[in-house]
Enzyme design. Structure first.
Site, PDB file in Angstrom:
ATOM      1  N   GLY A 217      33.053  36.436  22.987  1.00 48.09           N
ATOM      2  CA  GLY A 217      33.707  37.298  23.949  1.00 48.09           C
ATOM      3  C   GLY A 217      35.202  37.342  23.738  1.00 48.09           C
ATOM      4  O   GLY A 217      35.937  37.879  24.568  1.00 48.09           O
ATOM      5  N   GLU A 258      30.689  31.971  18.690  1.00 49.68           N
ATOM      6  CA  GLU A 258      30.057  33.022  17.895  1.00 49.68           C
ATOM      7  C   GLU A 258      30.903  34.303  17.879  1.00 49.68           C
ATOM      8  O   GLU A 258      30.530  35.320  18.471  1.00 49.68           O
ATOM      9  CB  GLU A 258      28.663  33.331  18.457  1.00 49.68           C
ATOM     10  CG  GLU A 258      27.726  32.133  18.473  1.00 49.68           C
ATOM     11  CD  GLU A 258      26.507  32.366  19.335  1.00 49.68           C
ATOM     12  OE1 GLU A 258      26.436  33.432  19.995  1.00 49.68           O
ATOM     13  OE2 GLU A 258      25.633  31.490  19.376  1.00 49.68           O
ATOM     14  N   PRO A 259      32.050  34.282  17.219  1.00 52.68           N
ATOM     15  CA  PRO A 259      32.888  35.492  17.172  1.00 52.68           C
ATOM     16  C   PRO A 259      32.241  36.572  16.319  1.00 52.68           C
ATOM     17  O   PRO A 259      31.747  36.307  15.221  1.00 52.68           O
ATOM     18  CB  PRO A 259      34.182  34.980  16.526  1.00 52.68           C
ATOM     19  CG  PRO A 259      33.735  33.825  15.662  1.00 52.68           C
ATOM     20  CD  PRO A 259      32.613  33.174  16.434  1.00 52.68           C
ATOM     21  N   GLY A 260      32.217  37.791  16.838  1.00 54.58           N
ATOM     22  CA  GLY A 260      31.698  38.929  16.086  1.00 54.58           C
ATOM     23  C   GLY A 260      32.808  39.925  15.841  1.00 54.58           C
ATOM     24  O   GLY A 260      33.488  39.907  14.828  1.00 54.58           O
ATOM     25  N   ARG A 297      30.103  54.245  19.774  1.00 59.16           N
ATOM     26  CA  ARG A 297      30.730  53.467  20.842  1.00 59.16           C
ATOM     27  C   ARG A 297      31.417  54.327  21.916  1.00 59.16           C
ATOM     28  O   ARG A 297      31.273  54.039  23.111  1.00 59.16           O
ATOM     29  CB  ARG A 297      31.722  52.462  20.256  1.00 59.16           C
ATOM     30  CG  ARG A 297      31.062  51.403  19.371  1.00 59.16           C
ATOM     31  CD  ARG A 297      32.047  50.357  18.896  1.00 59.16           C
ATOM     32  NE  ARG A 297      32.379  49.425  19.963  1.00 59.16           N
ATOM     33  CZ  ARG A 297      33.512  49.411  20.614  1.00 59.16           C
ATOM     34  NH1 ARG A 297      34.467  50.279  20.318  1.00 59.16           N
ATOM     35  NH2 ARG A 297      33.725  48.540  21.580  1.00 59.16           N
ATOM     36  N   TYR A 301      29.558  53.438  25.200  1.00 60.70           N
ATOM     37  CA  TYR A 301      30.280  52.458  26.013  1.00 60.70           C
ATOM     38  C   TYR A 301      31.543  53.009  26.673  1.00 60.70           C
ATOM     39  O   TYR A 301      32.284  52.256  27.293  1.00 60.70           O
ATOM     40  CB  TYR A 301      30.723  51.273  25.147  1.00 60.70           C
ATOM     41  CG  TYR A 301      29.618  50.467  24.520  1.00 60.70           C
ATOM     42  CD1 TYR A 301      28.523  50.054  25.258  1.00 60.70           C
ATOM     43  CD2 TYR A 301      29.689  50.092  23.182  1.00 60.70           C
ATOM     44  CE1 TYR A 301      27.513  49.297  24.676  1.00 60.70           C
ATOM     45  CE2 TYR A 301      28.693  49.323  22.589  1.00 60.70           C
ATOM     46  CZ  TYR A 301      27.607  48.940  23.341  1.00 60.70           C
ATOM     47  OH  TYR A 301      26.621  48.186  22.776  1.00 60.70           O
ATOM     48  N   CYS A 327      24.556  68.424  16.849  1.00 55.96           N
ATOM     49  CA  CYS A 327      24.092  69.270  17.951  1.00 55.96           C
ATOM     50  C   CYS A 327      23.780  68.404  19.162  1.00 55.96           C
ATOM     51  O   CYS A 327      22.636  68.129  19.496  1.00 55.96           O
ATOM     52  CB  CYS A 327      22.857  70.061  17.519  1.00 55.96           C
ATOM     53  SG  CYS A 327      22.363  71.280  18.750  1.00 55.96           S
ATOM     54  N   GLU A 328      24.820  67.940  19.797  1.00 49.75           N
ATOM     55  CA  GLU A 328      24.765  67.075  20.964  1.00 49.75           C
ATOM     56  C   GLU A 328      26.202  66.902  21.419  1.00 49.75           C
ATOM     57  O   GLU A 328      27.139  67.062  20.635  1.00 49.75           O
ATOM     58  CB  GLU A 328      24.166  65.713  20.593  1.00 49.75           C
ATOM     59  CG  GLU A 328      23.814  64.813  21.753  1.00 49.75           C
ATOM     60  CD  GLU A 328      22.634  65.331  22.566  1.00 49.75           C
ATOM     61  OE1 GLU A 328      22.860  65.633  23.743  1.00 49.75           O
ATOM     62  OE2 GLU A 328      21.522  65.432  22.021  1.00 49.75           O
ATOM     63  N   TYR A 355      30.314  47.271  15.114  1.00 48.53           N
ATOM     64  CA  TYR A 355      29.359  48.161  15.771  1.00 48.53           C
ATOM     65  C   TYR A 355      29.615  49.625  15.454  1.00 48.53           C
ATOM     66  O   TYR A 355      29.279  50.504  16.239  1.00 48.53           O
ATOM     67  CB  TYR A 355      29.357  47.937  17.294  1.00 48.53           C
ATOM     68  CG  TYR A 355      29.175  46.493  17.654  1.00 48.53           C
ATOM     69  CD1 TYR A 355      27.954  45.871  17.478  1.00 48.53           C
ATOM     70  CD2 TYR A 355      30.239  45.728  18.146  1.00 48.53           C
ATOM     71  CE1 TYR A 355      27.789  44.526  17.788  1.00 48.53           C
ATOM     72  CE2 TYR A 355      30.080  44.390  18.452  1.00 48.53           C
ATOM     73  CZ  TYR A 355      28.851  43.794  18.274  1.00 48.53           C
ATOM     74  OH  TYR A 355      28.689  42.462  18.568  1.00 48.53           O
TER      75      TYR A 355
END
Length: 399
Positions: A217, A258-260, A297, A301, A327-328, A355
């Site tokens: 986090g 656990e860094p991502g 993202r 999000y 087409c969206e 991501y």
């Protein structure tokens, strides 16, 4: 890596294009590992970005690997991570996938009572495991990526401690680690410390405990007003807390994180080309040659990515809404101030390492972009751009 070098990459490899600066990943890892005591370990959260070359590079820095699928485990082993440096933390999988990970010899983290009971009844204490606890701590940030609240599907509720103990006592489970992850974007170091104190309180219930995994986090700034996690301050506070616990209890625990995205987000630059400038009665759109099929993202999000026109950095500033070509509805940014954008200009999305490609798709039968590494002043193609044949590769024409 300069914007001129990014323009060079766009010309060489075409757009859309993901570029990852490995030197930035190294700086992030050095900063993080230097902020904590020697008895702290870091396991890169592979789900952020699993390009095999990125995994190999992170392995060379000395990190472990946090995996959430058996295929990430296999990628980690292929990249050179030893089984001792891999933690497998799946969610809502059946026992067969757990057993496959056992066969590979990696650390296993179980996050629900059902699998815990099945595992204990079948294997007892023959294979040490971690247990994932849901602390019911809300980390902050987007509600879609917070995992520690009471309605989360992740982990076993801390209020079910007695149930975990009964399973452990009745089956002889060997629990060597406890895991707690409250979700991305923890904005307050006190959340970590609150969770750590909760972990310390649980230690007396598990006699074989060696490891406390605090998840991650660590926050990275996506826009100028964002604050970054103060890892130096956090590291000092964690060390004080761990030393106090060891002195009081006589137990010594190794702390894992656990860094991502903290490691890879800022390394990533997503390059697109402005296809059209379209003016309506109310809005000026920049339509680019990508969409949420490549960077989901912002739509998923409501996340912010800095966007810059690196083809015309000195042009007059104007207000644009940046959209994609699928087409969206695929809006990357509303009413964003950019230097004047002309058709054909190259735009860059910053902080696109985490991501981005990892959540991409072939929606609208569009092809996924190439990935390029930048290391020691040179570019290296790390994944070729898809071709039309890739769309048909696994299909079977039966008609």
């Amino acid at each position: 890596m300069t914007d001129q070098e990014l323009l060079q990459a766009a010309a060489t490899y075409q757009t859309p294009l993901y570029v990852y600066n490995l030197d930035q990943i190294a700086l992030r890892y050095k900063k993080l590992s230097g902020a904590f005591s020697a008895d702290t370990r870091f396991f890169y959260a592979a789900k952020a970005l699993t390009n095999i070359n990125v995994l190999k590079y992170i392995e060379s820095l000395g990190a472990g690997l946090d995996c959430v699928s058996i295929y990430e485990v296999q990628l980690g082993l292929r990249a050179g991570f030893s089984k001792e440096r891999i933690l497998f933390t799946p969610n809502c999988v059946d026992l067969l996938e757990i057993e496959e990970a056992m066969g590979l010899g990696v650390h296993i983290n179980i996050d629900n009572i059902s699998i815990l009971e099945q595992f204990g009844n079948k294997y007892a204490g023959s294979y040490p495991i971690f247990v994932r606890i849901n602390p019911h701590i809300y980390a902050g940030g987007n509600h879609k990526i917070s995992t520690g609240h009471i309605d989360s599907k992740f982990g076993i509720s801390i209020h079910q401690l007695r149930h975990i103990e009964r399973v452990m006592q009745s089956t002889g489970l060997n629990i060597e680690g406890l895991h707690m992850h409250t979700g991305s974007e923890i904005k307050d170091a006190e959340v970590f410390l609150q969770g750590l104190e909760m972990m310390f309180e649980l230690c007396s219930h598990f006699p074989n405990l060696k490891y406390l995994d605090m998840g991650s986090g660590f926050k990275v700034p996506y826009q100028p007003s964002d604050m970054e996690s103060d890892v130096e301050s956090l590291g000092s506070k964690v060390q004080v807390a761990v030393e106090a616990f060891s002195k009081e209890s006589g137990k010594k625990m190794q702390i894992w994180f656990e860094p991502g995205k903290y490691l890879v987000s800022e390394s990533g630059h997503f390059l697109v080309k402005a296809n059209v400038i379209k003016q309506t009665t109310a809005t000026v759109f920049v339509g680019v040659n990508s969409g949420f099929n490549h960077l989901i993202r912002p739509m998923f999000y409501d996340s912010y990515h800095t966007i810059e026109n690196i083809s015309n950095p000195s042009g007059p500033e104007r207000i644009y809404t940046v959209v994609g070509h699928i087409c969206e509805t695929d809006t990357f940014a509303w009413d964003r101030k950019l230097t004047e954008v002309r058709e054909g200009d190259i735009l860059v999305f910053r902080n696109a390492g985490a991501y981005g490609f990892e959540m991409s798709s072939n929606f609208n039968s569009r092809l996924r972009p190439a990935e390029v590494l930048y290391h020691d002043g040179e570019f290296h193609l790390a994944r070729r751009r898809e071709t039309f044949e890739d769309l048909l590769r696994n299909q079977i024409e039966v008609l």
